[in-house]
Write a protein that holds these residues in place. Structure first.
Motif, PDB file in Angstrom:
ATOM      1  N   LEU A  16      13.035  -5.288 -18.523  1.00 37.31           N
ATOM      2  CA  LEU A  16      13.245  -5.909 -17.216  1.00 37.31           C
ATOM      3  C   LEU A  16      14.616  -6.561 -17.149  1.00 37.31           C
ATOM      4  O   LEU A  16      15.118  -7.065 -18.149  1.00 37.31           O
ATOM      5  CB  LEU A  16      12.166  -6.958 -16.941  1.00 37.31           C
ATOM      6  N   THR A  17      15.177  -6.608 -15.966  1.00 36.01           N
ATOM      7  CA  THR A  17      16.466  -7.257 -15.753  1.00 36.01           C
ATOM      8  C   THR A  17      16.308  -8.777 -15.720  1.00 36.01           C
ATOM      9  O   THR A  17      15.195  -9.296 -15.606  1.00 36.01           O
ATOM     10  CB  THR A  17      17.088  -6.819 -14.409  1.00 36.01           C
ATOM     11  N   ASN A  18      17.429  -9.476 -15.790  1.00 34.17           N
ATOM     12  CA  ASN A  18      17.398 -10.933 -15.645  1.00 34.17           C
ATOM     13  C   ASN A  18      16.845 -11.323 -14.282  1.00 34.17           C
ATOM     14  O   ASN A  18      16.129 -12.311 -14.152  1.00 34.17           O
ATOM     15  CB  ASN A  18      18.793 -11.519 -15.844  1.00 34.17           C
ATOM     16  N   HIS A  19      17.163 -10.536 -13.254  1.00 33.82           N
ATOM     17  CA  HIS A  19      16.633 -10.814 -11.909  1.00 33.82           C
ATOM     18  C   HIS A  19      15.104 -10.758 -11.911  1.00 33.82           C
ATOM     19  O   HIS A  19      14.440 -11.602 -11.328  1.00 33.82           O
ATOM     20  CB  HIS A  19      17.199  -9.826 -10.882  1.00 33.82           C
ATOM     21  N   ALA A  20      14.552  -9.759 -12.579  1.00 37.02           N
ATOM     22  CA  ALA A  20      13.093  -9.630 -12.657  1.00 37.02           C
ATOM     23  C   ALA A  20      12.488 -10.794 -13.434  1.00 37.02           C
ATOM     24  O   ALA A  20      11.456 -11.340 -13.035  1.00 37.02           O
ATOM     25  CB  ALA A  20      12.705  -8.303 -13.297  1.00 37.02           C
ATOM     26  N   HIS A  21      13.127 -11.196 -14.517  1.00 35.38           N
ATOM     27  CA  HIS A  21      12.614 -12.320 -15.299  1.00 35.38           C
ATOM     28  C   HIS A  21      12.614 -13.607 -14.481  1.00 35.38           C
ATOM     29  O   HIS A  21      11.639 -14.369 -14.511  1.00 35.38           O
ATOM     30  CB  HIS A  21      13.435 -12.512 -16.582  1.00 35.38           C
ATOM     31  N   VAL A  22      13.687 -13.856 -13.745  1.00 40.40           N
ATOM     32  CA  VAL A  22      13.749 -15.055 -12.902  1.00 40.40           C
ATOM     33  C   VAL A  22      12.675 -14.981 -11.825  1.00 40.40           C
ATOM     34  O   VAL A  22      11.952 -15.948 -11.575  1.00 40.40           O
ATOM     35  CB  VAL A  22      15.155 -15.225 -12.288  1.00 40.40           C
ATOM     36  N   LEU A  23      12.534 -13.836 -11.179  1.00 46.28           N
ATOM     37  CA  LEU A  23      11.517 -13.657 -10.147  1.00 46.28           C
ATOM     38  C   LEU A  23      10.117 -13.913 -10.694  1.00 46.28           C
ATOM     39  O   LEU A  23       9.292 -14.563 -10.041  1.00 46.28           O
ATOM     40  CB  LEU A  23      11.624 -12.248  -9.563  1.00 46.28           C
ATOM     41  N   LEU A  24       9.849 -13.429 -11.894  1.00 50.33           N
ATOM     42  CA  LEU A  24       8.547 -13.646 -12.515  1.00 50.33           C
ATOM     43  C   LEU A  24       8.296 -15.134 -12.769  1.00 50.33           C
ATOM     44  O   LEU A  24       7.190 -15.628 -12.527  1.00 50.33           O
ATOM     45  CB  LEU A  24       8.444 -12.866 -13.827  1.00 50.33           C
TER      46      LEU A  24
END
Length: 100
Positions: A16-24
């Motif tokens: 997962l991208t950093n964007h996905a991790h932040v969103l999660l």
């Protein structure tokens, strides 16, 4: 070639991208502080602030003021960005990964 890249730094990639991790993180705890997101994801607070701004600008989240803190609303019906996954929504990703 791919095995050469992976053998150089096998711990350096993620699915997962950093964007996905932040969103999660925001989906799991809508009132989380960005410094706590940074610690969880392994980024600087400034990097997390940039990602949150990009997610908000792109319509994936809304920031609401809640006293002195922010509350983050994740828009689960937004389509994923890449054409290969655009038939899926953010909520589909969250269902797969977010802890219940």
């Amino acid at each position: 070639m791919m095995s050469e890249l992976m053998s150089e730094n096998p711990e350096g990639w993620t699915f997962l991208t950093n964007h996905a991790h932040v969103l999660l993180c925001l989906a799991q705890d809508p009132e989380i502080r960005l410094c706590d997101v940074a610690a969880e994801v392994g980024l600087t607070e400034r990097g997390v602030q940039r990602i949150v701004k990009e997610l908000a600008t792109s319509g994936y989240i809304t920031r609401e003021r809640n006293g002195r803190r922010n509350r983050y609303l994740v828009h689960q019906r937004q389509p994923l960005r890449r054409s290969i996954a655009s038939h899926r929504q953010v909520g589909d990703l969250l269902q797969l990964i977010v802890k219940s």
